[in-house]
Design a protein around this motif. Structure first.
Motif, PDB file in Angstrom:
ATOM      1  N   SER A 171       3.042  -1.463  -9.042  1.00 40.56           N
ATOM      2  CA  SER A 171       3.000  -1.243  -7.770  1.00 40.56           C
ATOM      3  C   SER A 171       3.827   0.088  -7.376  1.00 40.56           C
ATOM      4  O   SER A 171       5.008   0.085  -7.800  1.00 40.56           O
ATOM      5  CB  SER A 171       3.728  -2.429  -7.257  1.00 40.56           C
ATOM      6  N   VAL A 172       3.158   0.878  -6.622  1.00 41.08           N
ATOM      7  CA  VAL A 172       4.034   1.862  -6.035  1.00 41.08           C
ATOM      8  C   VAL A 172       3.838   2.168  -4.669  1.00 41.08           C
ATOM      9  O   VAL A 172       2.995   2.258  -4.031  1.00 41.08           O
ATOM     10  CB  VAL A 172       3.553   3.281  -6.684  1.00 41.08           C
ATOM     11  N   GLN A 173       5.202   2.189  -4.037  1.00 43.15           N
ATOM     12  CA  GLN A 173       5.157   2.051  -2.349  1.00 43.15           C
ATOM     13  C   GLN A 173       6.213   2.824  -1.862  1.00 43.15           C
ATOM     14  O   GLN A 173       7.307   3.139  -2.552  1.00 43.15           O
ATOM     15  CB  GLN A 173       5.611   0.773  -2.024  1.00 43.15           C
ATOM     16  N   LYS A 174       6.165   3.192  -0.862  1.00 41.72           N
ATOM     17  CA  LYS A 174       7.256   4.068  -0.087  1.00 41.72           C
ATOM     18  C   LYS A 174       8.270   2.812   0.450  1.00 41.72           C
ATOM     19  O   LYS A 174       7.839   1.803   0.746  1.00 41.72           O
ATOM     20  CB  LYS A 174       6.565   5.014   1.096  1.00 41.72           C
ATOM     21  N   PRO A 217      -1.784  12.204   3.900  1.00 36.11           N
ATOM     22  CA  PRO A 217      -0.519  11.905   4.367  1.00 36.11           C
ATOM     23  C   PRO A 217       0.082  10.742   4.673  1.00 36.11           C
ATOM     24  O   PRO A 217       1.224  10.351   4.461  1.00 36.11           O
ATOM     25  CB  PRO A 217      -0.229  12.970   5.436  1.00 36.11           C
ATOM     26  N   ALA A 218      -0.893   9.849   4.980  1.00 38.19           N
ATOM     27  CA  ALA A 218      -0.430   8.362   5.365  1.00 38.19           C
ATOM     28  C   ALA A 218      -0.412   7.392   4.356  1.00 38.19           C
ATOM     29  O   ALA A 218      -0.110   6.251   4.572  1.00 38.19           O
ATOM     30  CB  ALA A 218      -1.006   8.028   6.603  1.00 38.19           C
ATOM     31  N   PHE A 219      -0.747   7.889   3.269  1.00 36.46           N
ATOM     32  CA  PHE A 219      -0.876   6.910   1.967  1.00 36.46           C
ATOM     33  C   PHE A 219       0.391   6.507   1.537  1.00 36.46           C
ATOM     34  O   PHE A 219       1.399   7.468   1.462  1.00 36.46           O
ATOM     35  CB  PHE A 219      -1.675   7.815   0.781  1.00 36.46           C
ATOM     36  N   ALA A 220       0.722   5.197   1.733  1.00 36.08           N
ATOM     37  CA  ALA A 220       2.179   4.966   1.228  1.00 36.08           C
ATOM     38  C   ALA A 220       2.419   3.551   0.231  1.00 36.08           C
ATOM     39  O   ALA A 220       3.353   3.169   0.282  1.00 36.08           O
ATOM     40  CB  ALA A 220       2.931   4.661   2.612  1.00 36.08           C
ATOM     41  N   ASP A 221       1.050   2.970  -0.167  1.00 34.22           N
ATOM     42  CA  ASP A 221       1.061   1.568  -0.704  1.00 34.22           C
ATOM     43  C   ASP A 221      -0.103   1.603  -1.993  1.00 34.22           C
ATOM     44  O   ASP A 221      -1.003   1.801  -1.352  1.00 34.22           O
ATOM     45  CB  ASP A 221       0.982   0.534   0.307  1.00 34.22           C
ATOM     46  N   ALA A 222       0.336   1.332  -3.216  1.00 24.94           N
ATOM     47  CA  ALA A 222      -0.846   1.438  -4.024  1.00 24.94           C
ATOM     48  C   ALA A 222      -0.354   0.685  -5.186  1.00 24.94           C
ATOM     49  O   ALA A 222       0.730   0.275  -5.347  1.00 24.94           O
ATOM     50  CB  ALA A 222      -1.111   2.823  -4.471  1.00 24.94           C
ATOM     51  N   GLY A 223      -1.429  -0.038  -5.847  1.00 22.81           N
ATOM     52  CA  GLY A 223      -1.062  -0.647  -7.107  1.00 22.81           C
ATOM     53  C   GLY A 223      -2.131  -0.162  -8.193  1.00 22.81           C
ATOM     54  O   GLY A 223      -3.475   0.209  -8.020  1.00 22.81           O
ATOM     55  N   VAL A 279      -6.721   3.331  -9.171  1.00 24.74           N
ATOM     56  CA  VAL A 279      -5.717   3.030  -8.225  1.00 24.74           C
ATOM     57  C   VAL A 279      -6.471   2.148  -7.183  1.00 24.74           C
ATOM     58  O   VAL A 279      -7.566   2.211  -6.783  1.00 24.74           O
ATOM     59  CB  VAL A 279      -5.324   4.381  -7.493  1.00 24.74           C
ATOM     60  N   ASN A 280      -5.478   1.009  -6.780  1.00 19.83           N
ATOM     61  CA  ASN A 280      -6.213   0.143  -5.908  1.00 19.83           C
ATOM     62  C   ASN A 280      -5.274   0.390  -4.289  1.00 19.83           C
ATOM     63  O   ASN A 280      -4.144   0.255  -4.446  1.00 19.83           O
ATOM     64  CB  ASN A 280      -5.593  -1.332  -6.276  1.00 19.83           C
ATOM     65  N   PHE A 281      -6.111   0.613  -3.324  1.00 17.81           N
ATOM     66  CA  PHE A 281      -5.430   0.947  -2.097  1.00 17.81           C
ATOM     67  C   PHE A 281      -5.177  -0.162  -1.236  1.00 17.81           C
ATOM     68  O   PHE A 281      -4.429  -0.023   0.016  1.00 17.81           O
ATOM     69  CB  PHE A 281      -6.321   1.961  -1.256  1.00 17.81           C
ATOM     70  N   ARG A 282      -5.379  -1.503  -1.798  1.00 13.61           N
ATOM     71  CA  ARG A 282      -4.856  -2.577  -1.303  1.00 13.61           C
ATOM     72  C   ARG A 282      -4.423  -3.592  -2.341  1.00 13.61           C
ATOM     73  O   ARG A 282      -5.368  -4.378  -2.811  1.00 13.61           O
ATOM     74  CB  ARG A 282      -5.873  -3.310  -0.364  1.00 13.61           C
ATOM     75  N   ASP A 283      -3.224  -3.513  -3.152  1.00 14.69           N
ATOM     76  CA  ASP A 283      -3.029  -4.219  -4.209  1.00 14.69           C
ATOM     77  C   ASP A 283      -2.730  -5.682  -3.616  1.00 14.69           C
ATOM     78  O   ASP A 283      -1.994  -5.939  -2.728  1.00 14.69           O
ATOM     79  CB  ASP A 283      -1.626  -3.649  -4.655  1.00 14.69           C
TER      80      ASP A 283
END
Length: 365
Positions: A228-231, A301-307, A323-327
């Protein structure tokens, strides 16, 4: 009467999920954590779906948690200047919202085509050694050419998730091929049979071919890692957690939806690589995951949350898988990693507060 709290943050959910939450039925979303996190840092979430988004009136109709009555109550508010999008679907309404909110809508609508994602990541020279060999299409000739380079390949739909419609094919020699899927334990095909199957498959939807990575094993079953990688609070990418997903006995899919099992990452890595330091492996995995997200952010640029799904081969080298754009986040809870599970809700709320304090998005649409 419900009084609006100044710092409102929207949580955009799928309609069926929102209905279950309001009815206090179980879902993959632990909505109460949004409100717990919001209370800790001084922001007020509102849950809503696309039907509750009224662009002409500039408002959302949704639900907030009333702690005194211990239930969700309906609320109508101006469109929040920051919205955490927890749906994958796209629509003209969502595209309009994204144009007006900019980074205030995270994640933005993203083209999830796997071939396109692979092409974007290939632009980063640091990532290329960690990207499996990938080709478009799945016709028989392309598959046979790929077998000249790799003993095993995967056929995947260019758009899709949760392990649906994925095939693994291994070259057995003497013109024989072993075909595996979630539904099939193993089927041996001749070259002609394989070509006929692929011709039928490629006529239905888009697929790609991908090099099969010899994944490391945990008690005899292959595993990969959900990262899980998030801003977060400072607006920068950070790791919220890492957990291992282990395929079932004699299985090839690690997805929990395909009977995979979530296990703490350190336990799995220590077992699979007794001669390596698991912290060093986690550092390499985390570095790769952060690099992937920063690369994709350049186009979104608005990408901020990934699994991210990261595989580790038998030599300990990490490989990017998907990459999952809705973990869905539940793998952390399933593994008993409750602190990491809470991180996956807390960090996006901290990022939402960062956006509220550092930007002045225009919610008028």
């Amino acid at each position: 009467m419900f009084h609006l709290i100044k710092h409102s943050v929207g949580i955009l959910l799928a309609r069926p999920v929102l209905k279950r939450i309001v009815s206090k039925k179980p879902t993959h979303e632990r909505a109460e954590l949004y409100f717990e996190c919001g209370n800790r840092i001084g922001i007020s979430p509102i849950l809503f779906d696309l039907r509750g988004l009224d662009l002409q009136q500039g408002q959302v109709s949704g639900f907030v948690w009333d702690p005194s009555e211990k239930r969700y109550i309906r609320a109508v508010q101006p469109i929040p200047p920051v919205i955490h999008k927890r749906i994958l679907s796209t629509s003209p309404k969502l595209a309009t919202l994204s144009r007006h909110l900019g980074k205030g809508l995270f994640n933005p609508p993203i083209n999830r085509n796997k071939w396109r994602i692979h092409h974007l990541l290939q632009q980063n020279a640091r990532l290329r050694p960690h990207l499996p060999d990938t080709r478009q299409g799945c016709d028989g000739d392309s598959v046979l050419k790929m077998f000249q380079r790799h003993p095993a390949i995967f056929i995947k739909p260019v758009c899709g998730s949760l392990g649906h419609d994925i095939l693994k094919i291994e070259a057995m020699g003497e013109g024989q091929y072993l075909l595996q899927s979630h539904q099939r334990k193993g089927q041996t095909l001749s070259e002609d049979q394989l070509k006929r199957l692929l011709a039928k498959k490629s006529s239905k939807r888009g697929y790609l071919l991908q090099q099969g990575i010899p994944l490391a094993n945990y008690h005899g079953s292959p595993f990969d890692l959900r990262v899980s990688v998030q801003k977060g609070a400072e607006g920068r990418w950070q790791l919220s957690g890492v957990v291992a997903k282990v395929a079932p006995p004699r299985g090839m899919m690690t997805n929990l939806s395909r009977n995979g099992k979530a296990v703490p990452a350190r336990s799995v890595l220590s077992h699979a690589f007794p001669d390596k330091n698991p912290e060093e492996l986690l550092k390499k995995i985390g570095s790769l995951a952060l690099d992937v997200c920063q690369t994709l952010e350049a186009s979104h640029p608005a990408f901020a949350d990934a699994g991210l799904d990261i595989g580790v081969d038998e030599k300990g080298k990490p490989w990017f898988i998907e990459v999952n754009f809705r973990d869905l986040r539940y793998s952390f809870h399933s593994a008993g990693e409750y602190r990491l599970f809470q991180n996956t809700y807390f960090h996006p709320m901290c990022y939402a507060k960062f956006l509220l304090s550092s930007q002045q998005p225009n919610p008028a649409v």
